[in-house]
Design an enzyme around this catalytic site. Structure first.
Site, short mmCIF file in Angstrom:
data_model
loop_
_atom_site.label_atom_id
_atom_site.label_comp_id
_atom_site.label_asym_id
_atom_site.label_seq_id
_atom_site.Cartn_x
_atom_site.Cartn_y
_atom_site.Cartn_z
N SER A 1 0.79 -1.24 0.00
CA SER A 1 0.00 0.00 0.00
C SER A 1 0.82 1.28 0.00
O SER A 1 0.24 2.37 -0.11
CB SER A 1 -0.96 0.01 1.19
OG SER A 1 -2.11 -0.76 0.91
N LYS B 1 0.17 3.69 -2.79
CA LYS B 1 -0.84 4.75 -2.74
C LYS B 1 -0.19 6.14 -2.71
O LYS B 1 -0.84 7.14 -3.07
CB LYS B 1 -1.74 4.56 -1.52
CG LYS B 1 -2.66 3.36 -1.60
CD LYS B 1 -3.56 3.28 -0.37
CE LYS B 1 -4.56 2.13 -0.48
NZ LYS B 1 -3.93 0.81 -0.37
N SER C 1 -5.74 3.89 4.31
CA SER C 1 -5.24 2.95 3.30
C SER C 1 -6.41 2.33 2.56
O SER C 1 -6.54 1.10 2.43
CB SER C 1 -4.37 1.86 3.94
OG SER C 1 -3.57 1.24 2.96
#
Length: 449
Positions: A108, A111, A286
């Protein structure tokens, strides 16, 4: 008995008191004692409550810093395949480089790339529009998705502060339709997005799950099965249409997927929170679905297909256009859920560093969206007693065998550093997260001179 009121009267340079009786009117208070005019003290210029970091704070010595971090980075907790970088934000000097140019599975932390691309490509004040238009037949309306997956069935949203609501849409629809019109059919138009509903490298159990769903241009509550729940839906578009039917008081209306007719009349529109706020929510929580929605908006802005492939290409293109060296970057999605994604740790630190020093235009929301260790977001229950509260702000990354952390840290001497650690060969999740927290705490506690 009448009502008595006391009234302050201006008398010359002073103040007097007059009396008003509700039944008898004014009574002259000419014998009132004058009070000298009040004078406020000179308070001077206010001093700042939040002072900026001193740019002359001591810079950690790279050799000393490496001596502190290397035992942690090479420990069993992170396993094999560790890459890391630490950069001084003010000078841009690299203080530690452990295979930072090697592409790694970012989880993640990818991102950060989507967030940065959205901020440099889109106006952070831009909002996403959801529309309801007339259908092809009487009693039919069309819900046209604009990529705002935060549209909420709850008023206000239980997950996304500032989100638009289905109730608002329904209220506008009822006002726009002729009185007594019954809505019997709702068409959901997802045509803004194209291509497969899941990305290459997503597992069979990823969508739907508690963290992802098929990516469509129309959804409610981040594609959750109900407001505030963790479980995501396998049919986000149909859920959105059903939510509109319920809000219209027509729970029995037929809901189908389809396209809006050409030239349809607009009945209702609502706007999402600004892109800057969506970026903050994406990073703090997230949120995979928000990340994918933002990546599609970047694709649209870059005139590419609003698909997984088009979005991945657009995010990379936008970052390169902003001066980021994207060598080694290969994306299959916008969230980092794909095991096919590759991002060097050095790209992560470059993004964070440029957002922090202001050289990445309009990217402040990338920093404000980073979870604060021990306080909020995906770091609310993580941290280390060795780090002062608020000194570590970082994006987490977790996949099977992958653990990462990238963000900013303020050293004990007040120096701001950007850092990234990616371990894509780790096994024990608890051990890996604890070690990453130890790395961040070591940076925060480092005078390292």
């Amino acid at each position: 008995m009448g009502v008595i009121g006391l009234v302050l009267l201006l008398i010359g340079g002073g103040v007097g008191v007059g009396v008003f009786l509700a039944e008898g009117g004014w009574h002259d208070a000419s014998n009132a004692v004058a009070i000298p005019e009040a004078k406020l003290p000179d308070l001077g210029e206010p001093s700042p409550v939040l002072a900026s970091l001193a740019t002359d704070a001591p810079v950690p010595d790279p050799t000393v810093l490496s001596g502190r971090l290397t035992p942690l980075l090479t420990s069993a907790g992170l396993g094999t395949g560790v890459s890391a970088e630490v950069v001084d934000v003010t000078s841009g000097d690299v203080l530690l480089d452990m295979d930072a140019s090697d592409p790694a599975v970012p989880a993640s932390t990818a991102k950060l790339l989507t967030a940065a691309a959205a901020l440099v490509t889109l106006d952070p004040a831009k909002t996403l529009t959801t529309t309801v238009v007339t259908g092809a037949t009487p009693g039919e309306v069309v819900l046209v998705g604009g990529g705002d997956l935060t549209l909420s069935r709850a008023s206000p949203s239980l997950t996304y502060p500032g989100a638009a609501t289905v109730d608002d849409l329904a209220t506008q629809v009822v006002a726009a339709l002729p009185a007594g019109t019954q809505v019997t059919r709702i068409v959901v138009d997802n045509s803004l997005f194209s291509g497969p509903l899941t990305a290459p490298g997503w597992g069979a159990g990823d969508a739907p799950s508690s963290y992802a769903a098929p990516v469509t241009a129309t959804a409610v509550d981040g594609a959750r099965v109900s407001p505030g729940s963790q479980a995501r839906s396998g049919q986000p578009g149909i859920d959105a249409g059903s939510a509109l039917a319920d809000a219209l008081g027509e729970p029995g209306a037929t809901v189908v997927l389809g396209d809006a007719p050409a030239g349809a009349k607009t009945l209702a529109t609502v706007q999402s929170a600004p892109v800057g706020r969506l970026v903050e929510q994406t990073l703090s929580m997230s949120d995979n679905m928000l990340a994918e929605a933002l990546a599609r908006q970047v694709a649209i802005a870059e005139k590419r297909p609003a698909s997984f492939e088009g979005a991945a290409q657009a995010v990379t293109q936008a970052l390169a256009g902003a001066g980021i060296d994207v060598t080694g970057v290969a994306l299959s999605d916008g969230s980092g859920l794909s095991v096919n994604d590759r991002v060097p740790a050095g790209v992560l630190t470059d993004l964070v560093k440029r957002a922090a020093d202001g050289s990445l235009k309009d990217a402040s929301a990338l920093l404000s969206g980073l979870p604060v260790a021990g306080y909020d977001g995906t770091l609310f229950d993580r941290g280390n007693a060795g780090a002062a509260p608020g000194t570590v702000r970082a994006k987490t990354g977790t996949l099977l065998g992958v653990h990462a952390l990238a963000g900013t840290v303020v050293t004990t001497d007040g120096r701001l550093l950007a850092f990234a650690v990616v371990a894509d060969g780790s096994g024990d999740e608890a051990a890996a997260e604890n070690t990453l927290d130890d790395v961040a705490a070591a940076l925060a506690g480092c005078g390292c001179r």
